[in-house]
Design an enzyme around this catalytic site. Structure first.
Site, PDB file in Angstrom:
ATOM      1  N   ASP A 135       9.603 -17.601 117.685  1.00  9.92           N
ATOM      2  CA  ASP A 135       8.423 -19.187 117.279  1.00  9.92           C
ATOM      3  C   ASP A 135       9.523 -20.038 117.178  1.00  9.92           C
ATOM      4  O   ASP A 135      10.085 -19.936 117.611  1.00  9.92           O
ATOM      5  CB  ASP A 135       7.990 -18.784 116.087  1.00  9.92           C
ATOM      6  N   ASP A 174      10.185 -22.046 115.275  1.00  9.27           N
ATOM      7  CA  ASP A 174      10.203 -22.816 113.970  1.00  9.27           C
ATOM      8  C   ASP A 174       9.663 -24.015 113.517  1.00  9.27           C
ATOM      9  O   ASP A 174       8.001 -23.655 113.584  1.00  9.27           O
ATOM     10  CB  ASP A 174      11.458 -23.072 113.649  1.00  9.27           C
TER      11      ASP A 174
HETATM   12  N1  LIG Z   1      12.005 -19.988 112.223  1.00  9.41           N
HETATM   13  C1  LIG Z   1      12.269 -19.130 111.727  1.00  9.41           C
HETATM   14  N2  LIG Z   1      13.448 -19.122 110.405  1.00  9.41           N
HETATM   15  C2  LIG Z   1      14.482 -18.228 110.241  1.00  9.41           C
HETATM   16  N3  LIG Z   1      13.833 -16.852 110.474  1.00  9.41           N
HETATM   17  C3  LIG Z   1      13.578 -16.285 111.627  1.00  9.41           C
HETATM   18  N4  LIG Z   1      13.059 -14.810 111.972  1.00  9.41           N
HETATM   19  C4  LIG Z   1      12.577 -15.859 113.326  1.00  9.41           C
HETATM   20  N5  LIG Z   1      11.488 -16.787 113.138  1.00  9.41           N
HETATM   21  C5  LIG Z   1      12.429 -16.989 111.681  1.00  9.41           C
END
Ligand SMILES: Nc1ncnc2[nH]cnc12
Ligand SMILES: CSC[C@H]1O[C@H](OP(=O)(O)O)[C@H](O)[C@@H]1O
Length: 305
Positions: free
Chosen positions: A223, A225
């Site tokens: 992703d 974030d």
């Molecule tokens: N955006 C994110 N923040 C922290 N850990 C994650 N693991 C996968 N995506 C994450």
């Protein structure tokens, strides 16, 4: 508790979110180990490569993902792998991307870490003992090992044929969680030079260093974030959408590199952390209780055995 002396696994694999087994390899057996730091996240599962070479696998969050990041028993995980004779660990991790060019589905090999855990995770084998040690941690993953992996992981991705992009030399922020970051935090990590974010790299990498094990992270992006103001902030649902395909890629990479890695370790080619604690442990004293020495001998028999 018995040592797996029959055929030693020189490589340990820690599977992260979505990667709960290596079912593309042959199941050999499960080992239920107890350590002075408790039980590992899962039974240590031994899988065999086509040649018969064994590798030891732990599911970081347990086989049914019931352990949240702050409660992963990292000391037990690392100690158990060391006790079984493992010399190098490949740690798979699902990460958020803090950079436009690292898209979900891409793979990265981080070389630096930023610690944003909150001090609530036991982070040293020496904690609670009368022995003081300060491990070198300037390069938090094993530089030679990561360099060795770069070319092989690239070849594995080419072999898989999905056009997956590999990013090298990235900086991974490890946050506490379990909630994801705010948009302000996500942007702050970018300003700090962070490229990737997860909740699992620490204290795992510190403990591998204390145990004198070579350690590398193979990160798979799930992703963006929460820093992209035009997009919704990340949710677990977003991550889950990508996890399955990323896990398939991780398994393919593992199957592709593990045989050669085992042989490189047999030939002592990637043992760069061995001996590293010699200059990290403060001078010993007769006043140190025998039980402390005995406990530390489980993970560092080289110095306490
Ligand atoms: N955006 C994110 N923040 C922290 N850990 C994650 N693991 C996968 N995506 C994450
Ligand atoms: C499921 S999203 C957050 C979760 O995923 C990552 O786990 P892992 O590193 O074990 O693959 C991240 O670190 C968080 O624990």
């Amino acid at each position: 508790m018995t040592k797996d002396t029959h055929q030693r696994s020189l490589v340990g694999v820690i599977g992260g979110s979505g990667l709960y087994h290596l079912d593309n390899l042959t199941f050999v057996k499960k080992l239920e180990l107890d350590t002075p730091w408790g039980r590992p996240s899962s039974a240590i599962t031994i899988f065999a490569l086509p040649s018969g070479t064994n590798v030891a696998f732990i599911a970081r969050h347990g086989p049914h993902h019931m352990i949240p990041p702050s409660s992963v028993p990292s000391r037990a995980n690392i100690a158990a792998l060391k006790y079984l004779g493992v010399r190098a660990i490949i740690a798979f991790s699902a990460v958020g991307s803090l950079r436009e060019e690292i898209a979900p589905g891409h793979v990265a090999l981080p070389t630096q870490l930023i610690d944003r855990t909150k001090g609530i995770r036991p982070a040293s084998f020496f904690e609670g003992t009368s022995v003081v040690a300060h491990a070198q941690f300037g390069d938090p993953v094993s530089v030679k090992f990561v360099k060795w992996l770069e070319e092989r992981v690239q070849k594995a991705l080419d072999d898989e044929g999905r056009g997956t992009v590999l990013h090298k030399d990235k900086t991974l922020v490890c946050m506490e969680g379990p909630q994801f970051s705010t948009r302000a935090e996500s942007n702050m990590y970018r300003a700090w030079g962070g490229d990737l974010i997860n909740m699992s790299a620490l204290p795992e990498a510190k403990l591998a260093r204390e145990a004198e094990l070579s350690y590398a992270i193979i990160a798979t992006a799930t992703d963006y974030d929460s820093w992209r103001m035009e997009s919704d902030a990340v949710t677990a649902h977003d991550v889950l959408q990508v996890l399955k395909q990323n896990a398939e890629t991780s398994k393919h990479v593992a199957a592709y590199v593990l045989e050669e890695l085992h042989h490189a370790l047999e030939e002592n080619l990637l043992n760069e952390e061995v001996g590293g604690m010699r200059n990290s442990i403060m001078p010993r004293s007769d006043a140190q209780p025998e039980e402390d020495i005995h406990k530390l001998a489980f993970v560092l028999p080289e110095y306490f055995g």
